[in-house]
Design an enzyme around this catalytic site. Structure first.
Site, PDB file in Angstrom:
ATOM      1  N   ARG A  89       0.822  -1.214   0.000  1.00 59.38           N
ATOM      2  CA  ARG A  89       0.000   0.000   0.000  1.00 59.38           C
ATOM      3  C   ARG A  89       0.853   1.261   0.000  1.00 59.38           C
ATOM      4  NH1 ARG A  89      -3.036  -1.523   3.847  1.00 59.38           N
ATOM      5  NH2 ARG A  89      -4.843  -2.091   2.605  1.00 59.38           N
ATOM      6  N   TYR A  90       1.971   1.240   0.714  1.00 61.54           N
ATOM      7  CA  TYR A  90       2.869   2.391   0.817  1.00 61.54           C
ATOM      8  C   TYR A  90       4.173   2.058   0.097  1.00 61.54           C
ATOM      9  CZ  TYR A  90      -0.305   3.638   4.647  1.00 61.54           C
ATOM     10  OH  TYR A  90      -1.401   3.928   5.408  1.00 61.54           O
ATOM     11  N   ARG A  93       7.046   0.131   2.387  1.00 60.39           N
ATOM     12  CA  ARG A  93       6.753  -0.982   3.284  1.00 60.39           C
ATOM     13  C   ARG A  93       5.634  -1.852   2.715  1.00 60.39           C
ATOM     14  NH1 ARG A  93       5.387   3.869   4.866  1.00 60.39           N
ATOM     15  NH2 ARG A  93       3.426   4.404   5.919  1.00 60.39           N
ATOM     16  N   CYS A 102      -6.068 -16.807  13.913  1.00 60.33           N
ATOM     17  CA  CYS A 102      -5.714 -16.085  15.143  1.00 60.33           C
ATOM     18  C   CYS A 102      -5.975 -16.996  16.336  1.00 60.33           C
ATOM     19  CB  CYS A 102      -6.554 -14.822  15.288  1.00 60.33           C
ATOM     20  SG  CYS A 102      -6.289 -13.587  13.998  1.00 60.33           S
ATOM     21  N   CYS A 106     -11.444 -11.199  17.619  1.00 61.48           N
ATOM     22  CA  CYS A 106     -12.054  -9.981  18.145  1.00 61.48           C
ATOM     23  C   CYS A 106     -13.333  -9.700  17.371  1.00 61.48           C
ATOM     24  CB  CYS A 106     -11.082  -8.817  18.034  1.00 61.48           C
ATOM     25  SG  CYS A 106      -9.509  -9.096  18.894  1.00 61.48           S
ATOM     26  N   CYS A 109     -13.093  -7.089  14.387  1.00 61.53           N
ATOM     27  CA  CYS A 109     -11.939  -7.230  13.496  1.00 61.53           C
ATOM     28  C   CYS A 109     -12.237  -6.752  12.077  1.00 61.53           C
ATOM     29  CB  CYS A 109     -11.503  -8.690  13.466  1.00 61.53           C
ATOM     30  SG  CYS A 109     -10.119  -9.028  12.338  1.00 61.53           S
ATOM     31  N   ARG A 111     -10.600  -7.663   9.493  1.00 64.31           N
ATOM     32  CA  ARG A 111     -10.392  -8.779   8.566  1.00 64.31           C
ATOM     33  C   ARG A 111     -11.289  -9.968   8.924  1.00 64.31           C
ATOM     34  NH1 ARG A 111      -4.258  -7.662   8.759  1.00 64.31           N
ATOM     35  NH2 ARG A 111      -3.976  -6.295   6.965  1.00 64.31           N
ATOM     36  N   ASP A 271     -12.820   0.362  11.686  1.00 68.23           N
ATOM     37  CA  ASP A 271     -13.043   0.266  10.245  1.00 68.23           C
ATOM     38  C   ASP A 271     -14.482  -0.153   9.950  1.00 68.23           C
ATOM     39  OD1 ASP A 271     -10.328   0.859   9.387  1.00 68.23           O
ATOM     40  OD2 ASP A 271      -9.798  -1.060  10.302  1.00 68.23           O
ATOM     41  N   ASP A 308      -8.409   4.575   8.680  1.00 68.67           N
ATOM     42  CA  ASP A 308      -7.988   3.895   7.457  1.00 68.67           C
ATOM     43  C   ASP A 308      -9.013   4.219   6.380  1.00 68.67           C
ATOM     44  OD1 ASP A 308      -5.931   2.165   6.403  1.00 68.67           O
ATOM     45  OD2 ASP A 308      -6.004   1.124   8.327  1.00 68.67           O
ATOM     46  N   LYS A 315      -3.778   5.248   5.769  1.00 73.07           N
ATOM     47  CA  LYS A 315      -4.245   5.896   6.995  1.00 73.07           C
ATOM     48  C   LYS A 315      -4.152   7.413   6.881  1.00 73.07           C
ATOM     49  CE  LYS A 315      -2.840   2.131  10.060  1.00 73.07           C
ATOM     50  NZ  LYS A 315      -2.393   1.238   8.960  1.00 73.07           N
TER      51      LYS A 315
END
Length: 345
Positions: A89-90, A93, A102, A106, A109, A111, A271, A308, A315
C-alpha cells in the site's frame, strides 16, 4: 483447560446462557469464535455483555446487523495485493501475511471476513513467492508481518521468515503485529522471543491492547520478556464504543501501556467491517476524546488517532487540527485548555 471455539463451548463454560447462545448462532456461523484457555480463565465471572473484556471476544446478536456502508474488505487489502500474502500500500513498506488464523477472534476485526479457525496459511511455495516479491522490490525498507496473528506460528517458522528478511540488504525493519501478548501471554516463550530477531534487522512488535484490564500480571510478564530481549514495543488500540470511549478508560490504558514499556502508537477509528456498527463511535466523538487527552497525558502516552481510508488508500490522521491558517502568515493555535492564541510565522 481447553480453548473455546464455538457457541456450544461458550455455553458449556458458563460464559453464555443457552438462550444467549441461541441468539448468536447465526453470527458465529459467519464470524469465527475463539477464546484461549488464558482468556477463558480471565473471563470467568465476567459475563456481562457490557464488560470491556467480554464484549471484545464473545459474539453479540448486534453483529447480525450490517449498515449499507460496511464492507467485506474495509481497508482494501485485496486491491493492493500483487502477490498472495503481500499487501503493498505504501512505497517503502509491505504487509506480509503468512497465515489467516488467530488465537482469538475480536468481534470488531476489520479482517473478520478473511480469518478463522484453520485459516489458510501460505504454502512453502507461496511464502517463497511473497519473500521473492520483497527481495525484488528494493524500495521496501519495512516489512509488517501480520495476518491473522503471526505469533501463532511456531518459533521455527517465525525464525525462517525473519532470517530470510534479514538477508535482504534493503530491508531494515521487521514489525510484527500481534494480539497474543494480551490474549495468550504464555505463548510468548523465550524460544519464540528469540525467533523474532536476526542480525542486521531491527525487530519491533506492535501489541494490540484495548483496555487497561487486559494488563494482567501474565500479560505484563509477556511484555517484559519481549522488552528485555531488546525488542521495542508499540501499542495499537481500537476506539470502541462502550469499551474504551471515555477519557478515564483511555488515560488508564495508555498510562498502563507506557508503564509496561509499550509506546502507544495508533488509536484506530473502527473500520467499516460488516456487523461492527455497534462498536463504532462517530469521528466527532473520537476527535473530542483525543482532544481531551492532550492536556491529561504526556507525549509518551499519546497515540496518533487514525482513520484507514476505505478502498486501500492508507491511513489519515483523524484528530482535529490544533492550528488554523488564517492567511498572510497568521495562524490561530488552540492550547489544551481550549484557549485560542495568535501566531505569525
Amino acid at each position: 483447560m481447553k480453548a473455546l471455539h464455538s457457541v456450544s463451548d461458550l455455553v458449556a463454560a458458563g460464559l453464555m446462557t443457552p438462550e444467549a447462545g441461541d441468539a448468536v448462532r447465526t453470527v458465529a456461523d459467519r464470524y469465527a469464535v475463539a477464546l484461549t484457555p488464558y482468556l477463558r480463565e480471565t473471563l470467568a465471572g465476567r459475563t456481562d455483555p457490557q464488560d470491556p473484556l467480554y464484549a471484545q471476544y464473545v459474539p453479540s446478536p448486534a453483529e447480525g446487523y450490517s449498515t449499507p456502508e460496511e464492507l467485506e474488505d474495509p481497508i482494501g487489502d485485496v486491491a493492493r495485493s500483487p502477490v498472495k500474502g503481500i499487501v503493498h500500500r505504501y512505497p517503502d513498506r509491505v504487509l506480509l501475511k503468512p497465515l489467516h488464523a488467530c488465537a482469538v477472534y475480536c468481534r470488531f476485526c476489520f479482517r473478520r471476513e478473511m480469518v478463522g479457525p484453520g485459516g489458510e496459511a501460505l504454502t512453502a511455495d507461496e511464502l517463497d513467492a511473497a519473500l521473492a516479491y520483497i527481495r525484488d522490490h528494493e524500495e521496501v525498507w519495512e516489512v509488517v508481518i501480520t495476518g491473522g496473528d503471526p505469533l501463532l506460528l511456531s518459533p521455527r517458522r517465525l525464525r525462517g521468515i525473519v532470517q530470510a528478511l534479514s538477508a535482504m540488504p534493503h530491508v531494515g525493519v521487521v514489525r510484527l503485529h500481534s494480539r497474543i501478548p494480551a490474549a495468550d501471554p504464555g505463548r510468548v516463550t523465550p524460544e519464540l522471543v528469540k525467533a523474532l530477531t536476526a542480525p542486521g534487522l531491527a525487530t519491533w512488535v506492535a501489541v494490540h491492547i484495548n483496555h487497561a484490564d487486559e494488563l494482567t500480571p501474565p500479560v505484563r510478564e509477556a511484555l517484559a520478556r519481549l522488552v528485555e530481549a531488546g525488542i521495542p514495543l508499540v501499542g495499537q488500540t481500537v476506539l470502541l464504543k462502550g469499551i474504551n470511549d471515555s477519557h478515564a478508560a483511555l488515560e488508564a490504558l495508555f498510562r498502563g501501556m507506557v508503564r509496561n514499556r509499550v509506546k502507544p502508537y495508533y488509536l484506530h477509528h473502527p473500520d467499516l467491517a460488516a456487523g461492527t456498527s455497534h462498536f463504532r463511535p462517530t469521528l466527532a466523538e473520537g476527535q473530542a476524546l483525543v482532544t481531551g487527552l492532550r492536556g491529561r497525558l504526556s507525549g509518551l502516552c499519546q497515540p496518533t488517532y487514525v482513520l484507514d481510508i476505505p478502498g486501500g488508500h492508507g491511513k489519515a490522521p483523524a484528530a482535529r487540527a490544533w492550528i488554523e491558517d488564517k492567511g498572510d502568515g497568521c495562524y490561530e493555535v488552540t492550547d489544551f485548555t481550549g484557549r485560542v492564541h495568535g501566531y505569525r510565522g
